[in-house]
Motif scaffolding. Sequence first.
Motif, PDB file in Angstrom:
ATOM      1  N   LEU A  91       0.838  -1.203   0.000  1.00 41.33           N
ATOM      2  CA  LEU A  91       0.000   0.000   0.000  1.00 41.33           C
ATOM      3  C   LEU A  91       0.870   1.248   0.000  1.00 41.33           C
ATOM      4  N   THR A 141       1.719   4.242  -3.297  1.00 38.08           N
ATOM      5  CA  THR A 141       1.345   5.659  -3.239  1.00 38.08           C
ATOM      6  C   THR A 141       2.372   6.553  -3.917  1.00 38.08           C
ATOM      7  N   GLY A 168      -2.559  -4.826  -1.241  1.00 38.48           N
ATOM      8  CA  GLY A 168      -2.374  -3.572  -0.527  1.00 38.48           C
ATOM      9  C   GLY A 168      -2.041  -2.446  -1.476  1.00 38.48           C
ATOM     10  N   ALA A 186      -4.935  -0.785  -3.198  1.00 42.00           N
ATOM     11  CA  ALA A 186      -5.699   0.188  -2.404  1.00 42.00           C
ATOM     12  C   ALA A 186      -4.988   1.526  -2.288  1.00 42.00           C
ATOM     13  N   ALA A 192      -5.933   4.616  -4.818  1.00 40.95           N
ATOM     14  CA  ALA A 192      -7.285   5.120  -4.593  1.00 40.95           C
ATOM     15  C   ALA A 192      -7.362   5.898  -3.289  1.00 40.95           C
ATOM     16  N   LEU A 193      -6.680   5.399  -2.254  1.00 36.68           N
ATOM     17  CA  LEU A 193      -6.720   6.071  -0.953  1.00 36.68           C
ATOM     18  C   LEU A 193      -5.977   7.399  -0.979  1.00 36.68           C
ATOM     19  N   SER A 237      -4.616   2.025  -9.205  1.00 37.90           N
ATOM     20  CA  SER A 237      -4.943   0.817  -8.446  1.00 37.90           C
ATOM     21  C   SER A 237      -5.106  -0.392  -9.354  1.00 37.90           C
ATOM     22  N   LEU A 252      -3.860  -4.122  -8.623  1.00 36.32           N
ATOM     23  CA  LEU A 252      -4.859  -5.179  -8.483  1.00 36.32           C
ATOM     24  C   LEU A 252      -4.542  -6.324  -9.438  1.00 36.32           C
TER      25      LEU A 252
END
Length: 358
Positions: A14, A18, A131, A134, A137-138, A220, A224
């Motif tokens: 995750l 980013t 992770g 996500a 998008a976060l 993402s 994914l």
Amino acid sequence: MVVRCAVLFGLLGLFQATLGPLIPLLRDREHLDAATAGLIVTAFFGGCLVSTAVGGALNDRWARGPLYITSAVLVLCGLGLLAAPFAWPVPLLAVAIAGLGFGGLVLIVNTVMAARGLTYVALVNGTYGLGAAAGPALISVTHGGFLFAVVAVGLLAVLPLRMAVPAVSARERLRVSPVLVLFCALFFCYAGIETGLSSWEATQLRAHGYAPDTASALTSLFWLGLATGRLLVPLVTRNWTGFRILVTALLACAAGLTLIAVEVSAPVGFFLLGMFAGPIFPTTLAWIAATLPHPRRVNAVALTVAMLGNATVPAVIGYGMQATSDLALPAFVAVFVLGCLGFVVTLRGATQRVESKE
């Protein structure tokens, strides 16, 4: 321990995911050009490179305790700095510190799981991809600060208390063989595929005309797809050799690059590229574990070279896109796909010769 390692890798994935979407956000917030903002990827993987190299050089007593603890602390410190609203170049320093810890954790977990076989290493790297799916998008919603604080808290909760790293006899020395050099070259080129695509996907999508937040969120899809490929590989390719898995995956990647060159198919293309690229990393790690002795030291060398690729290739692609076009990403990545194919074919012959001598 396997469950904790899987969740740990999910959070690390995750965080890494980013970085690519953070580039356009930093460009807008700090008024930076694309190549300068992209230095956060280089700084992060530069830190990873250092810690991976140091981790491989340590003896077992230091590798099993201090390396693991120090790596965890550095990741948490880096996340803490990123969570605070500091101006440039503090984010650059923060990702470098986090990278110093990240590389050590990745080395330890991958070595432990690769010793157990392809299924385990694919599992933890698959959750890494989940992770990572996500993350973009976060970050498009939170723009960073709060998200990094949450990741830090999550890491504190799931970090295993200790890692049973495979031991290496003090009298054993790592021998640099042609096979090891080829594995290192393969990992370097693979960095051009995974990190090149994930770092510049948002920029490519923006060049296609997608809004900044939409482009960041769509990143993402690549992660994914990466998770899907890694989680499916032990099931779909149960009786396949590592060579067959890698060649099939790389040929599919070459075909998938044509999709991201077209605006309408680019999002689907990034998902498929992630799925096709997904099996490459865990399959190569399992191939190394089955071929070469001294897993931690061999993995450290191979992963150090991979981190070198992660640190340098995105910058090279970034400057290349800046000199040509933001839509030139498929052409640059294609070079590394072809490089991987060449090294995989060469490795097949080299490993067969080693096995025949034994």
